[in-house]
Design a protein around this motif. Structure first.
Motif, PDB file in Angstrom:
ATOM      1  N   GLY A 282      -0.481  -9.887  -1.291  1.00  0.00           N
ATOM      2  CA  GLY A 282      -1.134  -8.749  -1.680  1.00  0.00           C
ATOM      3  C   GLY A 282      -2.424  -8.452  -1.111  1.00  0.00           C
ATOM      4  N   SER A 283      -3.073  -9.344  -0.524  1.00  0.00           N
ATOM      5  CA  SER A 283      -4.445  -9.245  -0.091  1.00  0.00           C
ATOM      6  C   SER A 283      -3.991  -8.706   1.306  1.00  0.00           C
TER       7      SER A 283
ATOM      8  N   ILE B 288      -1.140  -6.906   2.578  1.00  0.00           N
ATOM      9  CA  ILE B 288      -0.489  -5.817   2.387  1.00  0.00           C
ATOM     10  C   ILE B 288      -1.432  -4.520   1.993  1.00  0.00           C
ATOM     11  N   GLY B 289      -2.291  -4.822   1.029  1.00  0.00           N
ATOM     12  CA  GLY B 289      -3.472  -4.162   0.416  1.00  0.00           C
ATOM     13  C   GLY B 289      -4.440  -3.693   1.830  1.00  0.00           C
ATOM     14  N   SER B 290      -4.805  -4.693   2.320  1.00  0.00           N
ATOM     15  CA  SER B 290      -5.707  -4.432   3.521  1.00  0.00           C
ATOM     16  C   SER B 290      -5.168  -3.580   4.425  1.00  0.00           C
ATOM     17  N   TRP B 291      -3.999  -3.986   4.914  1.00  0.00           N
ATOM     18  CA  TRP B 291      -3.216  -3.226   5.870  1.00  0.00           C
ATOM     19  C   TRP B 291      -2.711  -1.582   5.447  1.00  0.00           C
TER      20      TRP B 291
ATOM     21  N   GLY C 180      -5.780  -4.925  -2.846  1.00  0.00           N
ATOM     22  CA  GLY C 180      -4.990  -6.025  -2.900  1.00  0.00           C
ATOM     23  C   GLY C 180      -4.688  -6.692  -4.231  1.00  0.00           C
ATOM     24  N   ILE C 181      -5.568  -6.587  -5.424  1.00  0.00           N
ATOM     25  CA  ILE C 181      -5.479  -6.956  -6.617  1.00  0.00           C
ATOM     26  C   ILE C 181      -3.895  -6.304  -6.954  1.00  0.00           C
ATOM     27  N   VAL C 182      -4.220  -4.572  -6.948  1.00  0.00           N
ATOM     28  CA  VAL C 182      -3.072  -3.859  -7.285  1.00  0.00           C
ATOM     29  C   VAL C 182      -1.837  -4.284  -6.669  1.00  0.00           C
TER      30      VAL C 182
END
Length: 91
Positions: free
Chosen positions: A41-42, A44-47, A69-71
């Protein structure tokens, strides 16, 4: 190198734990899967944030990628629970 790996595991644990706290009910997944899904998640979220043009020009802690990232981790945990039925390891 080892510090980077340990940092990724710690961030994955934090993101995964926060994602599980946001989700209602008992997900029935273990700590290892929480770390893995939190790390993914972290990542993919950052990307996603950087693909949409996010820049932290002021420096400091990058809050937006952390929240995204949390979402993303919540979505990944929901998909994982749906696919596996949320069965606990060893049961």
């Amino acid at each position: 190198m080892l510090g980077t790996i340990i940092s990724a595991i710690v961030v994955g644990l934090i993101i995964g734990a926060l994602a599980r706290l946001v989700m209602p009910g008992n997900q029935g997944i273990g700590v290892i899967m929480t770390i893995v899904l939190g790390f993914l998640g972290s990542l993919i979220g950052s990307w996603l944030c950087y693909q949409f043009g996010y820049s932290n020009s002021n420096g400091g802690w990058k809050v937006i990628p952390f929240i995204v990232g949390i979402v993303v981790a919540v979505v990944l945990i929901a998909i994982y629970v749906r696919l596996t039925g949320g069965k606990k390891a060893g049961v």
